[in-house]
Design a protein around this motif. Sequence first.
Motif, PDB file in Angstrom:
ATOM      1  N   SER A   1       0.804  -1.212   0.000  1.00 33.28           N
ATOM      2  CA  SER A   1       0.000   0.000   0.000  1.00 33.28           C
ATOM      3  C   SER A   1       0.842   1.269   0.000  1.00 33.28           C
ATOM      4  O   SER A   1       0.310   2.348  -0.112  1.00 33.28           O
ATOM      5  N   THR A   2       2.143   1.160   0.106  1.00 31.64           N
ATOM      6  CA  THR A   2       2.997   2.334   0.047  1.00 31.64           C
ATOM      7  C   THR A   2       3.429   2.552  -1.395  1.00 31.64           C
ATOM      8  O   THR A   2       3.945   1.651  -2.038  1.00 31.64           O
ATOM      9  N   ILE A   3       3.216   3.759  -1.885  1.00 35.32           N
ATOM     10  CA  ILE A   3       3.538   4.061  -3.275  1.00 35.32           C
ATOM     11  C   ILE A   3       4.810   4.880  -3.313  1.00 35.32           C
ATOM     12  O   ILE A   3       4.956   5.874  -2.603  1.00 35.32           O
ATOM     13  N   LEU A   4       5.727   4.456  -4.164  1.00 36.02           N
ATOM     14  CA  LEU A   4       7.004   5.138  -4.298  1.00 36.02           C
ATOM     15  C   LEU A   4       7.004   6.021  -5.539  1.00 36.02           C
ATOM     16  O   LEU A   4       6.375   5.708  -6.546  1.00 36.02           O
ATOM     17  N   ALA A   5       7.741   7.107  -5.448  1.00 28.84           N
ATOM     18  CA  ALA A   5       7.911   7.994  -6.589  1.00 28.84           C
ATOM     19  C   ALA A   5       8.950   7.409  -7.536  1.00 28.84           C
ATOM     20  O   ALA A   5       9.550   6.365  -7.271  1.00 28.84           O
ATOM     21  N   ASP A   6       9.175   8.076  -8.650  1.00 31.42           N
ATOM     22  CA  ASP A   6      10.146   7.605  -9.636  1.00 31.42           C
ATOM     23  C   ASP A   6      11.559   7.536  -9.070  1.00 31.42           C
ATOM     24  O   ASP A   6      12.371   6.744  -9.524  1.00 31.42           O
ATOM     25  N   ASN A   7      11.839   8.354  -8.055  1.00 34.04           N
ATOM     26  CA  ASN A   7      13.180   8.369  -7.463  1.00 34.04           C
ATOM     27  C   ASN A   7      13.346   7.324  -6.360  1.00 34.04           C
ATOM     28  O   ASN A   7      14.369   7.276  -5.696  1.00 34.04           O
ATOM     29  N   GLY A   8      12.323   6.484  -6.114  1.00 34.40           N
ATOM     30  CA  GLY A   8      12.408   5.413  -5.129  1.00 34.40           C
ATOM     31  C   GLY A   8      12.021   5.820  -3.720  1.00 34.40           C
ATOM     32  O   GLY A   8      11.962   4.987  -2.829  1.00 34.40           O
ATOM     33  N   LYS A   9      11.736   7.087  -3.489  1.00 32.75           N
ATOM     34  CA  LYS A   9      11.309   7.560  -2.171  1.00 32.75           C
ATOM     35  C   LYS A   9       9.793   7.506  -2.068  1.00 32.75           C
ATOM     36  O   LYS A   9       9.099   7.451  -3.075  1.00 32.75           O
ATOM     37  N   VAL A  10       9.281   7.543  -0.835  1.00 33.77           N
ATOM     38  CA  VAL A  10       7.835   7.519  -0.629  1.00 33.77           C
ATOM     39  C   VAL A  10       7.230   8.776  -1.236  1.00 33.77           C
ATOM     40  O   VAL A  10       7.734   9.888  -1.039  1.00 33.77           O
ATOM     41  N   ASP A  11       6.156   8.596  -1.989  1.00 40.00           N
ATOM     42  CA  ASP A  11       5.490   9.713  -2.656  1.00 40.00           C
ATOM     43  C   ASP A  11       4.671  10.492  -1.640  1.00 40.00           C
ATOM     44  O   ASP A  11       3.676  10.007  -1.117  1.00 40.00           O
ATOM     45  N   SER A  12       5.075  11.714  -1.337  1.00 46.15           N
ATOM     46  CA  SER A  12       4.407  12.518  -0.310  1.00 46.15           C
ATOM     47  C   SER A  12       3.142  13.179  -0.826  1.00 46.15           C
ATOM     48  O   SER A  12       2.423  13.807  -0.054  1.00 46.15           O
ATOM     49  N   THR A  13       2.836  13.053  -2.113  1.00 45.29           N
ATOM     50  CA  THR A  13       1.597  13.625  -2.633  1.00 45.29           C
ATOM     51  C   THR A  13       0.407  12.718  -2.380  1.00 45.29           C
ATOM     52  O   THR A  13      -0.716  13.088  -2.653  1.00 45.29           O
ATOM     53  N   ILE A  14       0.644  11.529  -1.831  1.00 44.00           N
ATOM     54  CA  ILE A  14      -0.413  10.554  -1.600  1.00 44.00           C
ATOM     55  C   ILE A  14      -0.806  10.565  -0.128  1.00 44.00           C
ATOM     56  O   ILE A  14       0.040  10.587   0.752  1.00 44.00           O
ATOM     57  N   THR A  15      -2.116  10.543   0.135  1.00 48.65           N
ATOM     58  CA  THR A  15      -2.644  10.550   1.490  1.00 48.65           C
ATOM     59  C   THR A  15      -3.179   9.166   1.828  1.00 48.65           C
ATOM     60  O   THR A  15      -3.806   8.520   1.007  1.00 48.65           O
ATOM     61  N   TYR A  16      -2.918   8.730   3.054  1.00 47.71           N
ATOM     62  CA  TYR A  16      -3.376   7.431   3.514  1.00 47.71           C
ATOM     63  C   TYR A  16      -4.415   7.596   4.609  1.00 47.71           C
ATOM     64  O   TYR A  16      -4.324   8.506   5.423  1.00 47.71           O
ATOM     65  N   ASN A  17      -5.420   6.719   4.614  1.00 43.75           N
ATOM     66  CA  ASN A  17      -6.416   6.655   5.680  1.00 43.75           C
ATOM     67  C   ASN A  17      -6.121   5.432   6.526  1.00 43.75           C
ATOM     68  O   ASN A  17      -5.690   4.409   6.004  1.00 43.75           O
ATOM     69  N   THR A  18      -6.376   5.508   7.814  1.00 43.25           N
ATOM     70  CA  THR A  18      -6.255   4.354   8.696  1.00 43.25           C
ATOM     71  C   THR A  18      -7.569   4.215   9.455  1.00 43.25           C
ATOM     72  O   THR A  18      -7.996   5.158  10.114  1.00 43.25           O
TER      73      THR A  18
END
Length: 138
Positions: free
Chosen positions: A35-52
């Motif tokens: 469920s974690t989406i990575l950006a093209d540079n391999g880092k976590v994409d901070s433009t994505i919001t997660y619900n818990t």
Amino acid sequence: MKKGLLIAISAITLSVISCKKSESGNKNVLKAGDSTILADNGKVDSTITYNTDINGKKSIKTDYVYKATDGTLVKVVFNYKEKTMSIRNNNKTFILNQVESKGTETIYEKMDMKATVKKDSLILDQGNNIIELVKTKI
């Protein structure tokens, strides 16, 4: 004396067994996995919001309402598996394809329309028109 020695050995054995650390770790900790989406540079994409949810299940939030500077509301839905975003306004829907993701900024394009998503802002560029939108909480 034997009874006291037996109790002492039992207490020491019990404490050694109970202090043994488990190799499996804490089962309640969420792991960054599929469920974690990575950006093209391999880092976590901070433009994505997660619900818990209340059970600790993590899910990706995909639909948002953005507000333009003139007050117009636009519904935006992200499809992270297909790497697309759809923008809906005035009963028209535009679907753009993701072309680049830097981790703090994601760019979508289709024909002459370009959308840049950065944190809570969305900038639409279509020809000579630039429309700035901000994420709202409706």
